[in-house]
Design a protein around this motif. Structure first.
Motif: not given
Length: 232
Positions: A58, A61-62, A65, A73-74, A77, A81
């Motif tokens: 995570v 990934l954040d 992004i 990113p929220a 995500r 993802g």
């Protein structure tokens, strides 16, 4: 090996024909949902190895992004993802004997590209409303409206053609080598196919982020800038 341009039905559910790509796609979705539930149902402040691995994924990934879109990113995500993990699992499903990856079929890649197309519209409209999103097609001037509309369509088309071409060609080459040289010779090619599957999943997710980022810059700039200013 069946032609990638043909979809032969394994069986029918009433009037709906079920192909191997559809069956494999549903199996992958069920496994991913079940795995996500089992791995996240007991999160603790002192993470286990599995929880630490998930948190690392995570966080990576954040970072990707944030570097691509420049926004928090929220909101993106879950979509990016899920897109990356599903395509990766679909590409790697070719390791199982007798299973062809769903991403080697046109309809699967077209459906994934359609999801990206809809998500671009969704994030654009959510930022500045319908009028703000439509006005983004007039940037930098109204004469660019036809070209901007054409660009939004062709870039989605290029996404699924790129994914389909790369995955299908890998499966096709391995099938030819296996039929000519036996089962052991294609092993190095299968290792290369694993790497190709990872790279293609990453490229598809990055392209989705880039397209969404262009919409964020045009349609949700006000919201994103306000949130970023508050955070800083």
């Amino acid at each position: 090996m069946n032609s990638p341009l043909e979809s032969e039905a394994l069986f029918e559910l009433g009037p709906i024909p079920v192909t191997q790509a559809i069956l494999t796609t549903w199996v992958i979705m069920v496994l991913l949902v079940f795995g996500a539930y089992m791995l996240t149902r007991r999160l603790t402040l002192r993470p286990t190895r599995w929880q630490a691995a998930i948190e690392l994924i995570v966080a990576t990934l954040d970072t990707q992004i944030a570097e691509t879109t420049g926004a928090r990113p929220a909101p993106y995500r879950a979509f990016i993802g899920t897109l990356f993990i599903f395509i990766l699992a679909a590409n790697w499903s070719s390791l199982l004997p007798g299973v062809e990856p769903p991403t080697a079929q046109l309809e699967t890649d077209a459906a994934l590209a359609l999801l990206v197309f809809v998500s671009v519209i969704w994030f654009g409209v959510r930022g500045d409303g319908v009028s703000g999103y439509l006005k983004s097609f007039a940037a930098p001037n109204p004469l660019m409206i036809p070209l901007n509309i054409l660009q939004s369509l062709t870039r989605v088309f290029s996404m699924f053609v790129r994914l389909f071409g790369n995955v299908m060609s890998g499966v096709f080459v391995i099938g030819i080598v296996a039929s000519l040289a036996g089962l052991l010779v294609p092993i190095p090619l299968m290792a290369l196919d694993l790497l190709t599957g990872l790279v293609q999943a990453y490229i598809f997710a990055v392209l989705a982020m880039v397209f969404i980022a262009s919409t964020v810059a045009d349609g949700t700039s006000k919201q994103s800038l306000t949130e970023n200013q508050k955070e800083t």
